[in-house]
Design an enzyme around this catalytic site. Structure first.
Site, PDB file in Angstrom:
ATOM      1  N   HIS A   2      -6.254 -10.225  -0.406  1.00  0.00           N
ATOM      2  CA  HIS A   2      -6.056  -8.901   0.175  1.00  0.00           C
ATOM      3  C   HIS A   2      -4.718  -8.845   0.907  1.00  0.00           C
ATOM      4  O   HIS A   2      -4.527  -9.510   1.928  1.00  0.00           O
ATOM      5  CB  HIS A   2      -7.184  -8.525   1.139  1.00  0.00           C
ATOM      6  CG  HIS A   2      -6.967  -7.161   1.743  1.00  0.00           C
ATOM      7  ND1 HIS A   2      -7.439  -6.009   1.169  1.00  0.00           N
ATOM      8  CD2 HIS A   2      -6.249  -6.777   2.834  1.00  0.00           C
ATOM      9  CE1 HIS A   2      -7.035  -4.968   1.888  1.00  0.00           C
ATOM     10  NE2 HIS A   2      -6.316  -5.407   2.913  1.00  0.00           N
TER      11      HIS A   2
ATOM     12  N   ASN B  65       3.243   1.956  -5.474  1.00  0.00           N
ATOM     13  CA  ASN B  65       3.384   2.972  -4.432  1.00  0.00           C
ATOM     14  C   ASN B  65       3.143   2.286  -3.093  1.00  0.00           C
ATOM     15  O   ASN B  65       2.114   1.628  -2.916  1.00  0.00           O
ATOM     16  CB  ASN B  65       2.361   4.093  -4.628  1.00  0.00           C
ATOM     17  CG  ASN B  65       2.597   4.855  -5.928  1.00  0.00           C
ATOM     18  OD1 ASN B  65       3.732   5.059  -6.332  1.00  0.00           O
ATOM     19  ND2 ASN B  65       1.525   5.267  -6.583  1.00  0.00           N
TER      20      ASN B  65
ATOM     21  N   THR C 171      -2.525   5.318  -1.809  1.00  0.00           N
ATOM     22  CA  THR C 171      -3.809   5.846  -1.313  1.00  0.00           C
ATOM     23  C   THR C 171      -4.847   4.743  -1.131  1.00  0.00           C
ATOM     24  O   THR C 171      -5.816   4.934  -0.400  1.00  0.00           O
ATOM     25  CB  THR C 171      -4.382   6.922  -2.261  1.00  0.00           C
ATOM     26  OG1 THR C 171      -4.565   6.351  -3.562  1.00  0.00           O
ATOM     27  CG2 THR C 171      -3.458   8.121  -2.358  1.00  0.00           C
TER      28      THR C 171
ATOM     29  N   HIS D 145      -1.280  -3.026  -5.205  1.00  0.00           N
ATOM     30  CA  HIS D 145      -1.611  -2.915  -6.634  1.00  0.00           C
ATOM     31  C   HIS D 145      -0.401  -2.427  -7.404  1.00  0.00           C
ATOM     32  O   HIS D 145       0.437  -1.701  -6.881  1.00  0.00           O
ATOM     33  CB  HIS D 145      -2.790  -1.957  -6.847  1.00  0.00           C
ATOM     34  CG  HIS D 145      -2.628  -0.637  -6.168  1.00  0.00           C
ATOM     35  ND1 HIS D 145      -2.954  -0.444  -4.845  1.00  0.00           N
ATOM     36  CD2 HIS D 145      -2.162   0.557  -6.608  1.00  0.00           C
ATOM     37  CE1 HIS D 145      -2.696   0.802  -4.510  1.00  0.00           C
ATOM     38  NE2 HIS D 145      -2.210   1.439  -5.555  1.00  0.00           N
TER      39      HIS D 145
ATOM     40  N   HIS E 171       0.566  -0.356 -10.847  1.00  0.00           N
ATOM     41  CA  HIS E 171       0.100   0.502 -11.936  1.00  0.00           C
ATOM     42  C   HIS E 171       0.826   0.051 -13.201  1.00  0.00           C
ATOM     43  O   HIS E 171       2.065   0.028 -13.232  1.00  0.00           O
ATOM     44  CB  HIS E 171       0.472   1.968 -11.672  1.00  0.00           C
ATOM     45  CG  HIS E 171      -0.140   2.576 -10.442  1.00  0.00           C
ATOM     46  ND1 HIS E 171      -1.177   3.488 -10.497  1.00  0.00           N
ATOM     47  CD2 HIS E 171       0.149   2.418  -9.126  1.00  0.00           C
ATOM     48  CE1 HIS E 171      -1.500   3.873  -9.263  1.00  0.00           C
ATOM     49  NE2 HIS E 171      -0.699   3.241  -8.410  1.00  0.00           N
TER      50      HIS E 171
HETATM   51  P1  AMP Z   1      -2.131   4.529  -5.246  1.00  0.00           P
HETATM   52  O1  AMP Z   1      -2.181   6.023  -5.146  1.00  0.00           O
HETATM   53  O2  AMP Z   1      -0.835   3.979  -5.738  1.00  0.00           O
HETATM   54  O3  AMP Z   1      -2.625   3.864  -3.990  1.00  0.00           O
HETATM   55  O4  AMP Z   1      -3.142   4.147  -6.410  1.00  0.00           O
HETATM   56  C1  AMP Z   1      -4.512   4.039  -6.240  1.00  0.00           C
HETATM   57  C2  AMP Z   1      -5.104   4.171  -7.602  1.00  0.00           C
HETATM   58  O5  AMP Z   1      -6.426   3.704  -7.565  1.00  0.00           O
HETATM   59  C3  AMP Z   1      -5.148   5.618  -8.121  1.00  0.00           C
HETATM   60  O6  AMP Z   1      -4.427   5.702  -9.336  1.00  0.00           O
HETATM   61  C4  AMP Z   1      -6.639   5.873  -8.315  1.00  0.00           C
HETATM   62  O7  AMP Z   1      -6.921   6.659  -9.437  1.00  0.00           O
HETATM   63  C5  AMP Z   1      -7.187   4.463  -8.459  1.00  0.00           C
HETATM   64  N1  AMP Z   1      -8.582   4.324  -8.086  1.00  0.00           N
HETATM   65  C6  AMP Z   1      -9.173   4.795  -6.968  1.00  0.00           C
HETATM   66  N2  AMP Z   1     -10.481   4.450  -6.949  1.00  0.00           N
HETATM   67  C7  AMP Z   1     -10.703   3.744  -8.104  1.00  0.00           C
HETATM   68  C8  AMP Z   1     -11.845   3.119  -8.673  1.00  0.00           C
HETATM   69  N3  AMP Z   1     -13.041   3.120  -8.065  1.00  0.00           N
HETATM   70  N4  AMP Z   1     -11.701   2.507  -9.867  1.00  0.00           N
HETATM   71  C9  AMP Z   1     -10.517   2.492 -10.490  1.00  0.00           C
HETATM   72  N5  AMP Z   1      -9.390   3.041  -9.989  1.00  0.00           N
HETATM   73  C10 AMP Z   1      -9.486   3.662  -8.821  1.00  0.00           C
HETATM   74 ZN    ZN Z   2      -8.609  -5.565  -0.459  1.00  0.00          ZN
END
Ligand code: AMP
Ligand code: ZN
Length: 115
Positions: free
Chosen positions: A47, A88, A96, A101, A103
């Protein structure tokens, strides 16, 4: 691992995901709200809340994650001519979920600059 972090829960299997890749250090799964025909979240099992708080000791895992991304991309013919990797960071960067992570997006042509 953080008790209440969504992505830590996904790694532990407490929240369902469509797994694309897993090894001892990295986990990858389909994004729930895909922005391209292929949209995969690639995350370290450690984490780390974001790219703004990485430590010297994270150098290995953050380098390794790019090796994994390349390996995953090779599995998809849709990405043979290219793909996009995005991190991001922070509220103004559009983050968010506060578990770092990447993408991995593919299967369409991407524009530059991004929005
Ligand atoms: P970010 O906005 O860069 O933090 O990306 C977070 C990503 O996590 C977004 O693209 C969401 O669609 C994805 N996300 C949120 N909840 C889940 C979930 N339970 N399973 C898979 N993806 C998720
Ligand atoms: Zn975590």
């Amino acid at each position: 691992m953080l008790e209440n972090c969504l992505f830590c829960k996904i790694i532990r299997g407490e929240v369902a995901s469509h797994k694309i890749y897993e090894d001892s250090k990295v986990f990858a799964f389909n994004d729930i709200n895909p922005q391209a025909p292929i949209h995969i979240m690639v995350i370290p099992k450690k984490h780390i809340s974001g790219l703004n708080v990485v430590l010297e000791e994270d150098e290995k895992i953050l380098g390794y994650i790019q090796v994994v991304i390349s390996k995953i991309a090779k599995r998809f013919p849709e990405m043979k001519n290219g793909f996009r990797v995005i991190n991001n960071c922070g509220v103004e960067g559009g983050q968010t979920v506060f578990h770092i992570h990447y993408h991995l997006l593919g299967g369409r042509i991407f524009n530059w600059p991004p929005g």
